[in-house]
Design an enzyme around this catalytic site. Structure first.
Site, short mmCIF file in Angstrom:
data_model
loop_
_atom_site.label_atom_id
_atom_site.label_comp_id
_atom_site.label_asym_id
_atom_site.label_seq_id
_atom_site.Cartn_x
_atom_site.Cartn_y
_atom_site.Cartn_z
N PHE A 1 0.87 -1.08 -0.06
CA PHE A 1 0.14 0.04 -0.09
C PHE A 1 0.80 1.23 0.06
O PHE A 1 0.29 2.40 0.06
CB PHE A 1 -1.10 0.08 0.99
CG PHE A 1 -1.98 -1.10 1.14
CD1 PHE A 1 -2.72 -1.31 -0.12
CD2 PHE A 1 -2.18 -1.81 1.92
CE1 PHE A 1 -3.49 -2.50 -0.15
CE2 PHE A 1 -2.96 -2.94 2.09
CZ PHE A 1 -3.73 -3.23 0.87
N CYS A 2 2.00 1.29 -0.22
CA CYS A 2 2.85 2.51 -0.56
C CYS A 2 2.80 2.93 -1.90
O CYS A 2 2.75 2.25 -2.77
CB CYS A 2 4.39 2.04 -0.35
SG CYS A 2 4.87 1.60 1.49
N HIS A 3 2.60 4.22 -1.75
CA HIS A 3 2.28 5.05 -3.14
C HIS A 3 3.87 5.11 -3.93
O HIS A 3 4.80 5.32 -3.14
CB HIS A 3 1.90 6.41 -3.12
CG HIS A 3 0.42 6.47 -2.13
ND1 HIS A 3 0.21 6.18 -1.06
CD2 HIS A 3 -0.57 6.47 -2.89
CE1 HIS A 3 -1.27 6.20 -0.94
NE2 HIS A 3 -1.49 6.35 -1.84
N MET B 1 8.28 4.46 5.13
CA MET B 1 8.69 3.28 4.48
C MET B 1 9.86 3.28 3.61
O MET B 1 10.69 2.19 3.68
CB MET B 1 7.34 2.78 3.86
CG MET B 1 6.33 2.60 4.78
SD MET B 1 6.68 1.70 6.22
CE MET B 1 7.01 -0.19 5.66
N GLU B 2 10.14 4.29 3.04
CA GLU B 2 11.21 4.14 1.93
C GLU B 2 12.68 4.27 2.86
O GLU B 2 13.27 3.68 2.32
CB GLU B 2 11.03 5.56 0.95
CG GLU B 2 10.08 5.55 -0.22
CD GLU B 2 8.70 5.39 0.37
OE1 GLU B 2 7.93 5.38 -0.60
OE2 GLU B 2 8.42 5.76 1.40
N ASP C 1 24.99 -10.17 2.82
CA ASP C 1 25.20 -10.93 1.50
C ASP C 1 26.55 -10.84 1.25
O ASP C 1 27.43 -11.85 0.88
CB ASP C 1 24.35 -10.50 0.47
CG ASP C 1 24.68 -11.17 -0.78
OD1 ASP C 1 24.57 -12.58 -0.67
OD2 ASP C 1 24.97 -10.65 -1.77
#
Length: 162
Positions: A79-81, A116-117, A131
């Site tokens: 639901f992130c734009h 969120m970004e 990694d």
């Protein structure tokens, strides 16, 4: 105090993307961090090798991966734009003998924020460190990941100036 409600649910309780069309366009920024804790011998080896491994430059690769993740957050979190990213910066430094701190600061000018970004950038950068270093040890620990600050929108959190 008003009861908080989840914004990603519609009136029937079904998942829904928030409609931000009525919100004003403002400058938004967010800062998040994620940490990677290494076994002591691995941390010593990394410092001695100037944060390089057989796979290459650990920090540079993590910054590139984190930046790519910031730009693609909307593809990962349902639901992130999709947002135009005006700026994205990383700060990677040792906070003690065994713990690497990755900070991600993101800016946009839009109707919704970039928390969120910033969180995605910091955590993907941390995963990339893992990694790049897993040939040395699988005993690394990632986290915690947390929002440090956000500015713009309804409320500010933490210290501004990302």
């Amino acid at each position: 105090m008003a009861k908080a409600k989840l914004t990603h649910l519609d009136a029937a309780g079904r998942p829904a993307m928030v409609d931000v069309s009525a919100k004003p366009v403002t400058a938004r920024e967010a800062v998040a961090e994620c940490r990677v804790k290494f076994p002591a011998a691995v941390a010593v080896a990394l410092r001695k090798a100037a944060m390089g491994t057989a796979k290459g430059a650990v920090v540079d690769t993590a910054i590139i991966a984190g930046t790519m993740a910031v730009k693609r957050t909307h593809e990962l979190i349902p639901f992130c734009h999709p947002l135009p990213i005006d700026g994205c910066r990383f700060d990677v430094a040792w906070v003690n003998e065994t713990t690497l701190r990755i900070e991600c600061a993101v800016r946009t000018t839009h109707r919704t924020g970039v928390e969120m970004e910033a969180l995605t950038g910091a955590t993907v950068a941390a995963l990339t460190v893992y990694d790049m270093c897993k040939a040395l040890s699988h005993a690394m620990v990632i986290g915690p990941a947390k929002l440090l600050a956000k500015r713009g929108g309804k409320r500010d959190v933490g210290k501004a100036g990302a």
